[in-house]
Each structure stands twice: as C-alpha cells, then as structure tokens.
Design an enzyme around this catalytic site. Sequence first.
Site, PDB file in Angstrom:
ATOM      1  N   THR A   4       0.655  -1.139   0.083  1.00 18.06           N
ATOM      2  CA  THR A   4       0.030   0.082   0.072  1.00 18.06           C
ATOM      3  C   THR A   4       0.963   1.170  -0.058  1.00 18.06           C
ATOM      4  OG1 THR A   4      -1.748  -1.313   1.140  1.00 18.06           O
ATOM      5  CG2 THR A   4      -1.916   1.218   1.098  1.00 18.06           C
ATOM      6  N   GLY A  43      -1.303   6.980  -1.975  1.00 16.33           N
ATOM      7  CA  GLY A  43      -2.177   7.166  -3.044  1.00 16.33           C
ATOM      8  C   GLY A  43      -2.634   5.871  -3.718  1.00 16.33           C
ATOM      9  N   GLN A  83      -4.313 -16.924  -0.059  1.00 14.41           N
ATOM     10  CA  GLN A  83      -4.041 -17.252   1.396  1.00 14.41           C
ATOM     11  C   GLN A  83      -4.076 -16.172   2.501  1.00 14.41           C
ATOM     12  OE1 GLN A  83      -1.607 -20.719   2.347  1.00 14.41           O
ATOM     13  NE2 GLN A  83      -0.272 -19.527   3.456  1.00 14.41           N
ATOM     14  N   GLU A  84      -3.758 -14.940   1.854  1.00 14.58           N
ATOM     15  CA  GLU A  84      -3.713 -14.000   2.907  1.00 14.58           C
ATOM     16  C   GLU A  84      -5.316 -13.405   3.342  1.00 14.58           C
ATOM     17  OE1 GLU A  84      -2.656  -9.105   3.249  1.00 14.58           O
ATOM     18  OE2 GLU A  84      -2.163 -10.325   1.512  1.00 14.58           O
ATOM     19  N   THR A 136     -10.347  -4.603  -0.125  1.00  9.64           N
ATOM     20  CA  THR A 136     -11.447  -4.351   0.550  1.00  9.64           C
ATOM     21  C   THR A 136     -12.619  -5.060   0.121  1.00  9.64           C
ATOM     22  OG1 THR A 136     -12.116  -2.772  -1.286  1.00  9.64           O
ATOM     23  CG2 THR A 136     -10.733  -1.757   0.370  1.00  9.64           C
TER      24      THR A 136
END
Length: 383
Positions: free
Chosen positions: A127, A130, A244-245, A368
């Site tokens: 991340t 922006g 997997q995350e 998200t």
Amino acid sequence: MARYRFETDEHEMFRETLRKFLAKEAVPHFEDWERNRLIPTAFWKKLGEMGFLCPQVEEAYGGLGLDFSYGVIIGEEMERVGAGLTGVGLHNDIVVPYIEAYGTEEQKQQWLPGCISGDYITGVAMTEPGTGSDLANIRTTAIRDGEHFVVNGQKTFITNGINGNLFLVVVKTDPQSQPKHRGISLLMIEERTPGFSKGRKLDKVGMHSQDTAELYFEDCRVPADNLIGEEGKGFTYLMEKLQQERLIVAIAAQTASEDMLEMTLDYVKSRQAFGRSIGSFQNTQFKLAEVATKIELGKAFLESLIEDHMAGKDVVTKVSMAKYWITETARDIATECMQLHGGYGYMEEYKIARRFRDIPVASIYAGTNEVMKMIIAKNLGLK
C-alpha cells in the site's frame, strides 16, 4: 470450540501446547502491549524457540515441515488473545511463503532460518499513500543500475512496520510497461539498507499493539540478488498468494466472532436486571441465537474452504466470499455483543470494547470487501 474435521490428535497437542505458551507469555502482558502500542521483539524470539514461527518451512532451513493446517491453529490461538497479534500470521503465512515459493536456494538459506528463529520479522509493503487495492498503479520504482536496483517511493499502513527488519516490497521495475501490472516486481529489502527509513508508528483506532508504520525509500540501493522470482512477474505472484492472505483474515474474523459470543454468553448469564439474568429475556435469547447461527455457518464454510485450499484447488471466488461475508458478519456481531453488555461494553476493561475497535479494519485490509465483491461478480460472468 469444535475442532476441524482435518484436526488429528497431533493438531490437538500442538494447539494445547501453543495455548499454554500464550497463557504464560502473552495473555498476562497483552494489555500492557496494547497501552505501549507495541509487542516486544523478545516475544517473537520466544515464539521462534517454541517452533511457532513458520512451522511450514522445510526442515532443511530449520522449520518443522508442517502443512497449512498448523498455521490455521496458530492464527486462531493468536486471535483469541487479541487482534494485535495478527503480525505473526502475516509473517508466517503471508510474507515467508513468497520466499519459499519464488526464492532462490541462496535466498532461502539467507533469510528462512532467521524468519523461523525470530531474528527476522517480516512485513509486506504494498500500500502507498495514493494506492491501496489498485496495485497496478503503485508508484514506488526500482530502476536497475548494474548489480543493484535503486528504489524510490513511499509505503504506508505496513503491518510489522516498526519491529520488522525484512520487507517484501512491491515495486515498479518498468514504470512505462503497458499494461501497467507487467512492470511490477518484488524485492526483499532489509532494514539496514542505506536509503531505507521508517516513518512514524501510525496511531490506529484499534489493534493498538500491532505496530503499523510508514516506510520510505530514497535512492535506496538494493542488491539485484534480492529480487524475488522473475522481474516483471510480481503482480502474478501477488495474485497467487493473496488468496491465502484473505483466507487468514477470514479465519481471524471467525475466531473473533466465536470469542465475542463466548464472552457475551458468560456476561448475560451473570448480569442481573429486573430481578433476573439478562440471558433470560427473549430479546437477548433471539439475538444470541442469531449470532450463534451465523458463527456456525461461517465455521462450516471456512472448514471446507481450508480443505480445498490445502488440496490445491482454485478457491479465488470462495475465498473472496469468505473474506467479505465473515468479516462483515464479525463487525455486526461486535455491535450486537457490545449492546448486550450495556454500559459496561463501552468500558475499556471489558474485552468486547477492544473487539469492537479491532474488527472493522478486517473489511478493509487484504483487499477491501468492495474489491472482494468485484472479484465474485467477475467470476460469476458479470463484466
């Protein structure tokens, strides 16, 4: 908590050993860690000594050679103590698997033993200020210069950002690439690398003991040997490993829901109002019946999903469903359980208050929930 179908007596012994360890080494100190906004690195070393860091790694590198099912147990038991321990799951089941799957033999020998011992604490730097879920548009660059890549850019919201000393950094090695995702590569960058610095420890609404930070790269010279896999294949690797995350996030949210139900049942049975226990009121009974049903549905879905994942099946759609539905359900459960605690639920001395603060971010990180729904819709043939 009922055990999974795939759990054996060995799994049960592993869980019991871990639970006893955490009862001694984590539970008595966790509130202090929350207040201090940091888990001490000494705890990581103890995890390593006990074999609870990266148990899936091959024995040749110091691991136990166990399968993902043991990672599930570690994730659940860490979450039961508190969501602030999520960095352990990120280290074990999210970052280190990139080294295992795509690293060279030299890279494995260089980093895996330290990841198992706790000398290395890893993080993944995707991340940017922006750019969140839109990974193709990251702006951090890594331009080849002889035997090095010169990295420039900034990352934010990085879990294990303060304690971490080894980061999997998502970079653009070809900023002009079209389509954009083909220019993405993965670099391992160690904390001591010149040009790499850390920003402030971020002050979050919840998950206070989990250190989260900003990372900066200014003409940071990283050895070309630190490239994970092939140059330009980073986006493909991320898409393979993000499943997997997301599964790990769903498992944590499910465990949080189970914990909230357990503590709320205990509370409503003991709390008196109008001359009888709160649990004897029909509204309370109906609310908790609904919560218990949602938890059972989530558990059954997760169980089959974990089995499919371990069998190597394509679980992209189902993982997206689980990540979105179980995290949103956990958020709803947190609200219901806090309400049933009445005014006490708003007091920091009650664990439900911490759960209420900690759970909302699960709908945001690892992609998200809106992105999860986009994936599901796409795989339903809706474009």
